[in-house]
Design an enzyme around this catalytic site. Structure first.
Site, mmCIF file in Angstrom:
data_model
loop_
_atom_site.group_PDB
_atom_site.id
_atom_site.type_symbol
_atom_site.label_atom_id
_atom_site.label_comp_id
_atom_site.label_asym_id
_atom_site.label_seq_id
_atom_site.Cartn_x
_atom_site.Cartn_y
_atom_site.Cartn_z
ATOM 1 C CB CYS A 112 -31.629 17.883 -48.501
ATOM 2 S SG CYS A 112 -31.131 17.694 -46.787
ATOM 3 C CG HIS A 220 -32.675 22.452 -47.655
ATOM 4 N ND1 HIS A 220 -33.728 21.728 -48.146
ATOM 5 C CD2 HIS A 220 -32.025 21.643 -46.784
ATOM 6 C CE1 HIS A 220 -33.727 20.528 -47.594
ATOM 7 N NE2 HIS A 220 -32.698 20.452 -46.770
ATOM 8 C CD GLU A 222 -35.176 23.876 -50.560
ATOM 9 O OE1 GLU A 222 -34.037 23.648 -51.033
ATOM 10 O OE2 GLU A 222 -35.487 23.624 -49.381
HETATM 11 N N1 LIG Z 1 -33.565 12.795 -44.051
HETATM 12 C C1 LIG Z 1 -32.285 13.109 -44.636
HETATM 13 C C2 LIG Z 1 -32.433 14.285 -45.581
HETATM 14 C C3 LIG Z 1 -32.685 15.537 -44.825
HETATM 15 C C4 LIG Z 1 -33.552 16.545 -45.561
HETATM 16 O O1 LIG Z 1 -33.904 16.389 -46.723
HETATM 17 N N2 LIG Z 1 -33.915 17.593 -44.814
HETATM 18 C C5 LIG Z 1 -34.905 18.522 -45.291
HETATM 19 C C6 LIG Z 1 -36.169 18.408 -44.481
HETATM 20 C C7 LIG Z 1 -35.924 18.939 -43.094
HETATM 21 C C8 LIG Z 1 -37.133 18.691 -42.184
HETATM 22 O O2 LIG Z 1 -38.249 19.164 -42.524
HETATM 23 O O3 LIG Z 1 -36.938 17.997 -41.183
HETATM 24 C C9 LIG Z 1 -31.255 13.444 -43.562
HETATM 25 O O4 LIG Z 1 -31.665 13.704 -42.427
HETATM 26 O O5 LIG Z 1 -30.066 13.488 -43.898
#
Ligand SMILES: N[C@@H](CCC(=O)NCCCC(=O)O)C(=O)O
Length: 252
Positions: A112, A220, A222
């Site tokens: 991500c 994701h 994981e």
């Molecule tokens: N910020 C980036 C990457 C998004 C990301 O890694 N999401 C996983 C976390 C989700 C959360 O807890 O909000 C994008 O928005 O593209």
């Protein structure tokens, strides 16, 4: 042989009235249970982290997702208020670590935010608020309280025939989740696009001519390791690459 170790760059987060270097448990659990490795969380420091010092001590790098976005100045764009939240310590740690891991042939799995950092680290650019672009679906994290629902598997991606990812997951359709507002806009020259969503969003890449496993995914895996076939298979493949790298180091 001792269990190999995988570095996970943490986020710089503020909660409970304090400042933390933090990584969601799902990444640690997936690495330990799905890849069979130990983990080493790398603090998100704007200065003070040395990529080689870290890589001398580990056998792989797992770059996790995060709510924060890569700062646009790192891919030649002006930052606007809706490009945040930012995490300069994470950026300053991840990007040099990704570049050096690729140079040294240390196995890398980027998830991500991680695939976005991989792309920026190699000279690519990102698009923000992709859901506002014509023909692009809403890939954002669903606004639901239940994590299983937020990370629910809900979209189809097509893995390209003959890709690195196809050698792990097989080519064709894979069902994945989606929790992002940004995506790869211009893929870096050294990246091969390996999977796309049905709206054309880039969902996976690999590094061309990489010395070791070097894959990025926008979804994701994981979260569902141990409960979903492709998620478990991808983390097992990463663990196998890490063990092979550790064994080659031991022989050197
Ligand atoms: N910020 C980036 C990457 C998004 C990301 O890694 N999401 C996983 C976390 C989700 C959360 O807890 O909000 C994008 O928005 O593209």
């Amino acid at each position: 042989m001792p269990k190999p170790v995988v570095a996970i760059p943490a986020d710089f987060r503020t909660f409970d009235g304090n400042v933390w270097h933090a990584t969601p448990h799902q990444y640690v659990r997936a690495a330990v249970e799905g890849s069979g490795v130990m983990t080493f969380l790398v603090p998100a420091l704007e200065t003070g982290n040395d990529a080689d010092e870290i890589l001398d001590r580990v056998d792989g790098v797992l770059v996790s997702g995060s709510r924060s976005n890569v700062h646009p100045s790192l891919y030649g764009k002006e930052a606007s208020q809706n490009d945040g939240p930012f995490d300069p310590g994470r950026d300053a740690t991840s990007l040099p670590l990704i570049r050096r891991a690729l140079e040294r042939g240390v196995p890398l799995l980027a998830i991500c935010r991680g695939i976005q950092e991989l792309n920026v680290a190699l000279g690519g650019t990102l698009a923000s608020e992709i859901q506002d672009m014509p023909g692009i679906w809403d890939h954002r994290k669903p606004d639901v309280p239940d994590l299983d629902m937020a990370y629910g598997i809900r979209q189809n991606v097509i893995v390209k025939e003959g890709s690195c990812l196809a050698s792990v997951l097989g080519a064709g359709e894979v069902q994945v989740n989606s929790l992002h507002r940004q995506a790869i806009s211009k893929a870096a020259p050294r990246l091969a696009v390996e999977a796309v969503a049905e709206d054309g969003t880039i969902e996976a890449v690999s590094v061309i001519d990489a010395k070791a496993f070097a894959v990025g995914v926008q979804w994701h895996p994981e979260y569902w390791v141990g409960r979903d076939g492709p998620s478990s298979t991808l983390f097992k493949a990463f663990g196998d690459a890490v063990r092979a790298y550790a064994a080659s180091k031991a022989k050197a």
